[in-house]
Write a protein that holds these residues in place. Structure first.
Motif, PDB file in Angstrom:
ATOM      1  N   PHE A  85      -8.627  -6.640  -0.833  1.00  0.00           N
ATOM      2  CA  PHE A  85      -8.561  -5.336  -1.511  1.00  0.00           C
ATOM      3  C   PHE A  85      -8.315  -4.235  -0.479  1.00  0.00           C
ATOM      4  N   GLU A  86      -9.060  -4.256   0.622  1.00  0.00           N
ATOM      5  CA  GLU A  86      -8.936  -3.243   1.676  1.00  0.00           C
ATOM      6  C   GLU A  86      -7.541  -3.233   2.297  1.00  0.00           C
ATOM      7  N   LEU A  87      -6.990  -4.408   2.538  1.00  0.00           N
ATOM      8  CA  LEU A  87      -5.630  -4.492   3.088  1.00  0.00           C
ATOM      9  C   LEU A  87      -4.638  -3.875   2.098  1.00  0.00           C
ATOM     10  N   GLY A  88      -4.794  -4.214   0.821  1.00  0.00           N
ATOM     11  CA  GLY A  88      -3.941  -3.629  -0.212  1.00  0.00           C
ATOM     12  C   GLY A  88      -4.087  -2.118  -0.231  1.00  0.00           C
ATOM     13  N   LYS A  89      -5.318  -1.662  -0.092  1.00  0.00           N
ATOM     14  CA  LYS A  89      -5.589  -0.224  -0.139  1.00  0.00           C
ATOM     15  C   LYS A  89      -4.899   0.518   1.013  1.00  0.00           C
ATOM     16  N   LYS A  90      -4.964  -0.073   2.203  1.00  0.00           N
ATOM     17  CA  LYS A  90      -4.297   0.534   3.364  1.00  0.00           C
ATOM     18  C   LYS A  90      -2.793   0.608   3.140  1.00  0.00           C
ATOM     19  N   MET A  91      -2.219  -0.456   2.591  1.00  0.00           N
ATOM     20  CA  MET A  91      -0.774  -0.456   2.368  1.00  0.00           C
ATOM     21  C   MET A  91      -0.394   0.504   1.245  1.00  0.00           C
ATOM     22  N   GLY A  92      -1.240   0.592   0.235  1.00  0.00           N
ATOM     23  CA  GLY A  92      -0.992   1.538  -0.861  1.00  0.00           C
ATOM     24  C   GLY A  92      -1.042   2.976  -0.367  1.00  0.00           C
ATOM     25  N   ALA A  93      -1.934   3.232   0.578  1.00  0.00           N
ATOM     26  CA  ALA A  93      -2.074   4.590   1.113  1.00  0.00           C
ATOM     27  C   ALA A  93      -0.834   5.001   1.904  1.00  0.00           C
ATOM     28  N   LYS A  94      -0.139   4.013   2.472  1.00  0.00           N
ATOM     29  CA  LYS A  94       1.045   4.298   3.294  1.00  0.00           C
ATOM     30  C   LYS A  94       2.354   4.175   2.517  1.00  0.00           C
ATOM     31  N   ALA A  95       2.289   3.656   1.304  1.00  0.00           N
ATOM     32  CA  ALA A  95       3.509   3.355   0.542  1.00  0.00           C
ATOM     33  C   ALA A  95       4.336   4.608   0.294  1.00  0.00           C
ATOM     34  N   LYS A  96       5.648   4.407   0.279  1.00  0.00           N
ATOM     35  CA  LYS A  96       6.567   5.523   0.057  1.00  0.00           C
ATOM     36  C   LYS A  96       7.390   5.292  -1.202  1.00  0.00           C
ATOM     37  N   LYS A  97       7.781   6.390  -1.777  1.00  0.00           N
ATOM     38  CA  LYS A  97       8.626   6.395  -2.971  1.00  0.00           C
ATOM     39  C   LYS A  97       9.843   5.481  -2.805  1.00  0.00           C
ATOM     40  N   GLY A  98      10.121   4.688  -3.817  1.00  0.00           N
ATOM     41  CA  GLY A  98      11.300   3.821  -3.806  1.00  0.00           C
ATOM     42  C   GLY A  98      11.084   2.470  -3.143  1.00  0.00           C
ATOM     43  N   GLU A  99       9.896   2.260  -2.576  1.00  0.00           N
ATOM     44  CA  GLU A  99       9.640   0.964  -1.948  1.00  0.00           C
ATOM     45  C   GLU A  99       9.360  -0.103  -3.001  1.00  0.00           C
ATOM     46  N   VAL A 100       9.750  -1.337  -2.677  1.00  0.00           N
ATOM     47  CA  VAL A 100       9.491  -2.485  -3.552  1.00  0.00           C
ATOM     48  C   VAL A 100       8.696  -3.514  -2.755  1.00  0.00           C
ATOM     49  N   TYR A 101       7.560  -3.901  -3.309  1.00  0.00           N
ATOM     50  CA  TYR A 101       6.685  -4.890  -2.678  1.00  0.00           C
ATOM     51  C   TYR A 101       6.739  -6.180  -3.485  1.00  0.00           C
ATOM     52  N   CYS A 102       7.089  -7.281  -2.819  1.00  0.00           N
ATOM     53  CA  CYS A 102       7.189  -8.591  -3.477  1.00  0.00           C
ATOM     54  C   CYS A 102       5.990  -9.425  -3.054  1.00  0.00           C
ATOM     55  N   LEU A 103       5.223  -9.854  -4.029  1.00  0.00           N
ATOM     56  CA  LEU A 103       3.931 -10.478  -3.764  1.00  0.00           C
ATOM     57  C   LEU A 103       3.970 -11.948  -4.183  1.00  0.00           C
ATOM     58  N   GLU A 104       3.956 -12.825  -3.183  1.00  0.00           N
ATOM     59  CA  GLU A 104       4.051 -14.262  -3.455  1.00  0.00           C
ATOM     60  C   GLU A 104       2.728 -14.975  -3.240  1.00  0.00           C
ATOM     61  N   GLY A 105       2.556 -16.073  -3.965  1.00  0.00           N
ATOM     62  CA  GLY A 105       1.354 -16.890  -3.785  1.00  0.00           C
ATOM     63  C   GLY A 105       0.982 -17.548  -5.097  1.00  0.00           C
ATOM     64  N   ASP A 106       0.287 -18.668  -4.993  1.00  0.00           N
ATOM     65  CA  ASP A 106      -0.077 -19.451  -6.179  1.00  0.00           C
ATOM     66  C   ASP A 106      -1.040 -18.693  -7.077  1.00  0.00           C
ATOM     67  N   LEU A 107      -1.194 -19.213  -8.278  1.00  0.00           N
ATOM     68  CA  LEU A 107      -2.172 -18.664  -9.236  1.00  0.00           C
ATOM     69  C   LEU A 107      -3.566 -18.631  -8.611  1.00  0.00           C
ATOM     70  N   GLY A 108      -4.236 -17.526  -8.764  1.00  0.00           N
ATOM     71  CA  GLY A 108      -5.625 -17.430  -8.320  1.00  0.00           C
ATOM     72  C   GLY A 108      -5.810 -17.206  -6.832  1.00  0.00           C
ATOM     73  N   VAL A 109      -4.712 -16.883  -6.141  1.00  0.00           N
ATOM     74  CA  VAL A 109      -4.806 -16.741  -4.685  1.00  0.00           C
ATOM     75  C   VAL A 109      -5.268 -15.336  -4.281  1.00  0.00           C
ATOM     76  N   GLY A 110      -5.046 -14.349  -5.165  1.00  0.00           N
ATOM     77  CA  GLY A 110      -5.496 -12.999  -4.855  1.00  0.00           C
ATOM     78  C   GLY A 110      -4.441 -11.910  -4.976  1.00  0.00           C
ATOM     79  N   LYS A 111      -3.355 -12.198  -5.666  1.00  0.00           N
ATOM     80  CA  LYS A 111      -2.290 -11.192  -5.810  1.00  0.00           C
ATOM     81  C   LYS A 111      -2.796  -9.966  -6.571  1.00  0.00           C
ATOM     82  N   THR A 112      -3.569 -10.234  -7.613  1.00  0.00           N
ATOM     83  CA  THR A 112      -4.067  -9.100  -8.392  1.00  0.00           C
ATOM     84  C   THR A 112      -5.145  -8.335  -7.637  1.00  0.00           C
ATOM     85  N   VAL A 113      -5.962  -9.036  -6.883  1.00  0.00           N
ATOM     86  CA  VAL A 113      -6.953  -8.354  -6.031  1.00  0.00           C
ATOM     87  C   VAL A 113      -6.241  -7.418  -5.052  1.00  0.00           C
TER      88      VAL A 113
END
Ligand code: ADP
Ligand code: MG
Length: 144
Positions: free
Chosen positions: A12-40
């Motif tokens: 969650f914290e890593l996601g939060k840091k990246m969300g804080a730095k994200a810029k308009k127009g960026e696309v983030y592609c999130l890979e990983g199996d079911l239940g690995v933590g993509k939604t977290v």
């Protein structure tokens, strides 16, 4: 860049840091199996954008849009997509090339329409390192 987390809060914290730095127009592609933590990760990312409401996996809706942060977040979960044309119907271009930031779970299912430039995030388990261990690889890609 490779990160390692030992519990959901760290992802969650890593996601939060990246969300804080994200810029308009960026696309983030999130890979990983079911239940690995993509939604977290996405929940942290949303928090970093200043989004306060609950963020869940929009598995049955494909696109969930959040407007209460410092810019819109377009959260796609294309796990149940039948055909990439459904992305056209949803109007993905207004998201990818619009005023906010897009985040896509299961991006490999819609490869054809992904922009050349995107941030790829792969989350993996390694059960040898414990049930809650995750390896998170972040890579900026240009072209294919
Ligand atoms: P996905 O969206 O990839 O299907 P979720 O984010 O919905 O997965 O679920 C991930 C599950 O794994 C949650 O129950 C979470 O508590 C658990 N978990 C355990 N360790 C971690 C970790 N290090 N990072 C993220 N989630 C973790
Ligand atoms: Mg999910």
């Amino acid at each position: 860049m490779v990160y390692e987390t030992e519990k959901p809060e760290e992802t969650f914290e890593l996601g939060k840091k990246m969300g804080a730095k994200a810029k308009k127009g960026e696309v983030y592609c999130l890979e990983g199996d079911l239940g690995v933590g993509k939604t977290v990760f996405t929940q942290g990312f949303a928090s970093g954008l200043g989004i306060s409401g609950p963020v869940n996996s929009p598995t049955f809706t494909i696109l969930q849009q959040y407007e209460d942060g410092r810019m819109p977040l377009y959260h796609f979960d294309v796990y149940r997509i039948g055909d990439v044309e459904e992305m056209e119907e949803i109007g993905y271009e207004d998201c990818f090339y619009g005023e906010g930031v897009s985040l896509i779970e299961w991006p490999s299912l819609v490869k054809e329409i992904l922009p050349e430039e995107a941030v790829w995030i792969k989350i993996e388990k390694d059960l040898g390192k414990g049930f809650d261990y995750r390896k998170i690889t972040v890579e900026e890609r240009q072209g294919t």
